[in-house]
Design a protein around this motif. Sequence first.
Motif, PDB file in Angstrom:
ATOM      1  N   GLY A  92     -21.994  -3.077  65.604  1.00 31.53           N
ATOM      2  CA  GLY A  92     -21.913  -4.530  65.643  1.00 31.53           C
ATOM      3  C   GLY A  92     -20.576  -5.051  66.104  1.00 31.53           C
ATOM      4  O   GLY A  92     -19.921  -4.462  66.965  1.00 31.53           O
ATOM      5  N   VAL A  93     -20.157  -6.160  65.490  1.00 34.78           N
ATOM      6  CA  VAL A  93     -18.941  -6.870  65.904  1.00 34.78           C
ATOM      7  C   VAL A  93     -18.023  -7.040  64.701  1.00 34.78           C
ATOM      8  O   VAL A  93     -18.456  -7.470  63.629  1.00 34.78           O
ATOM      9  N   GLY A  94     -16.766  -6.683  64.879  1.00 35.19           N
ATOM     10  CA  GLY A  94     -15.776  -6.851  63.829  1.00 35.19           C
ATOM     11  C   GLY A  94     -14.502  -7.447  64.381  1.00 35.19           C
ATOM     12  O   GLY A  94     -14.494  -8.068  65.450  1.00 35.19           O
ATOM     13  N   ALA A  95     -13.404  -7.246  63.655  1.00 31.97           N
ATOM     14  CA  ALA A  95     -12.099  -7.758  64.079  1.00 31.97           C
ATOM     15  C   ALA A  95     -11.112  -6.603  64.147  1.00 31.97           C
ATOM     16  O   ALA A  95     -11.113  -5.724  63.280  1.00 31.97           O
ATOM     17  N   ALA A  96     -10.273  -6.594  65.195  1.00 34.54           N
ATOM     18  CA  ALA A  96      -9.235  -5.575  65.364  1.00 34.54           C
ATOM     19  C   ALA A  96      -9.831  -4.178  65.222  1.00 34.54           C
ATOM     20  O   ALA A  96      -9.381  -3.355  64.425  1.00 34.54           O
ATOM     21  N   THR A  97     -10.849  -3.888  66.047  1.00 33.14           N
ATOM     22  CA  THR A  97     -11.624  -2.656  65.883  1.00 33.14           C
ATOM     23  C   THR A  97     -10.999  -1.424  66.541  1.00 33.14           C
ATOM     24  O   THR A  97     -11.530  -0.317  66.388  1.00 33.14           O
ATOM     25  N   PHE A  98      -9.883  -1.579  67.248  1.00 32.74           N
ATOM     26  CA  PHE A  98      -9.177  -0.408  67.779  1.00 32.74           C
ATOM     27  C   PHE A  98      -8.293   0.137  66.661  1.00 32.74           C
ATOM     28  O   PHE A  98      -7.071   0.019  66.673  1.00 32.74           O
ATOM     29  N   ALA A  99      -8.942   0.735  65.665  1.00 23.23           N
ATOM     30  CA  ALA A  99      -8.256   1.180  64.462  1.00 23.23           C
ATOM     31  C   ALA A  99      -9.162   2.139  63.695  1.00 23.23           C
ATOM     32  O   ALA A  99     -10.353   2.253  63.983  1.00 23.23           O
ATOM     33  N   GLU A 100      -8.602   2.832  62.725  1.00 29.57           N
ATOM     34  CA  GLU A 100      -9.407   3.760  61.918  1.00 29.57           C
ATOM     35  C   GLU A 100     -10.344   3.018  60.977  1.00 29.57           C
ATOM     36  O   GLU A 100     -11.412   3.535  60.622  1.00 29.57           O
ATOM     37  N   CYS A 104     -12.600  -4.615  59.603  1.00 33.37           N
ATOM     38  CA  CYS A 104     -13.382  -5.530  58.782  1.00 33.37           C
ATOM     39  C   CYS A 104     -14.433  -6.208  59.655  1.00 33.37           C
ATOM     40  O   CYS A 104     -14.156  -6.576  60.802  1.00 33.37           O
ATOM     41  N   ALA A 105     -15.648  -6.371  59.113  1.00 34.06           N
ATOM     42  CA  ALA A 105     -16.713  -7.057  59.852  1.00 34.06           C
ATOM     43  C   ALA A 105     -17.560  -7.863  58.878  1.00 34.06           C
ATOM     44  O   ALA A 105     -17.746  -7.463  57.722  1.00 34.06           O
ATOM     45  N   PRO A 162     -15.979 -11.415  50.121  1.00 34.95           N
ATOM     46  CA  PRO A 162     -17.284 -11.236  49.471  1.00 34.95           C
ATOM     47  C   PRO A 162     -18.433 -10.910  50.421  1.00 34.95           C
ATOM     48  O   PRO A 162     -19.328 -10.143  50.082  1.00 34.95           O
ATOM     49  N   GLY A 163     -18.432 -11.493  51.632  1.00 35.87           N
ATOM     50  CA  GLY A 163     -19.533 -11.266  52.570  1.00 35.87           C
ATOM     51  C   GLY A 163     -19.186 -10.300  53.675  1.00 35.87           C
ATOM     52  O   GLY A 163     -19.871 -10.262  54.704  1.00 35.87           O
ATOM     53  N   GLU A 164     -18.147  -9.491  53.475  1.00 33.91           N
ATOM     54  CA  GLU A 164     -17.652  -8.622  54.530  1.00 33.91           C
ATOM     55  C   GLU A 164     -17.831  -7.146  54.196  1.00 33.91           C
ATOM     56  O   GLU A 164     -18.082  -6.765  53.047  1.00 33.91           O
ATOM     57  N   VAL A 165     -17.664  -6.336  55.233  1.00 29.21           N
ATOM     58  CA  VAL A 165     -17.837  -4.886  55.124  1.00 29.21           C
ATOM     59  C   VAL A 165     -16.605  -4.208  55.721  1.00 29.21           C
ATOM     60  O   VAL A 165     -16.109  -4.630  56.773  1.00 29.21           O
ATOM     61  N   LEU A 166     -16.127  -3.173  55.053  1.00 27.43           N
ATOM     62  CA  LEU A 166     -15.069  -2.341  55.612  1.00 27.43           C
ATOM     63  C   LEU A 166     -15.734  -1.161  56.300  1.00 27.43           C
ATOM     64  O   LEU A 166     -16.497  -0.413  55.677  1.00 27.43           O
TER      65      LEU A 166
END
Length: 325
Positions: A97-105, A108-109, A29-33
């Motif tokens: 900004g900062v996300g997770a597993a960002t070495f990807a196409e 999620c952040a 709910p509070g995240e962005v793709l």
Amino acid sequence: MRAVVQDRYGAAPEGLLRCAETARPQIGPGEVLVRVCAASVDRGTWHMMAGLPYPVRAAGFGLRRPKNANPGRALAGVVAAVGADVTGLEPGDEVLGVGAATFAEYACARADKLAKKPANLSFAQAATLGVSGLTALQAVRNHARVTAGQKVLVLGASGGVGAFAVQLAKADGAEVTGVCSTTKVGLVRSLGADRVVDYTREDALDGGTQYDVIIDTGGNRRLADLRRALTATGRLVIVGGETGGRWLGGTDRQLRAQLLSGFVGQRLGSFLTSENATDLGALAHLCASGDLTAAVDRTYPLAETAAAIRHMLDGHVRGKVVITV
């Protein structure tokens, strides 16, 4: 989507990180793709990849194996979708900004760890702000509390955090000395340092000059040496310094500094970077106005992420290394 993946912890990126087809991440709910356009490499990337020192694993990144598919965190890209509780961002917005597993196409952040990207900033430049930029901003302004006229020494001035710290201290009106190796003197001078010390030829901590603030982003000098170069009421902020130890990895020096700080007139210590949209927005504004420059050393395609991390580990980087997607 294409993404870099690792199935285990390891100290060397070669043979550990590989590209694969994976499912796009699902957002809450509070995240962005975010459709990732660029993601930067920093020393924290290696710590997450290696799972070292061991407390990194206990901090939520996976005890036996990595929790995230890859160690990327800082990113810049375009919003692809937003969660139900997200306000202020919508599909099509360019963000950093900062996300997770960002070495990807796609990555999620959390929405509160993103800021809108200025139009005059490339995605590669914007990707450098999420970790290194935040750390430098908080080191200079929140913890060192740099003010106009102070003498500031930045150790590791050519690195990701150090390059930003030099500029931020100058923007606050300080007289800045940057320390780096011979081949990086030109970069540090171009960032606005009033004086650049080549540590292979000169010791900035020899006691000849005393500083109001020392920001240590890449040294591993003894506390006694650092204190000798500080004024009686000076501030030392340690945000780097590697020993390779598997349990503490250099953080023991930071812990000793914080313990000692309560017994001396100097303020000594370290901090954990706060990943927040407010500070990211402040960095974006500084870049948009031309007061802050993101120094990008080299870019690598997603398939060469292991080579990018190796380049950083070999110590040749001037500023930041960025993965472009």
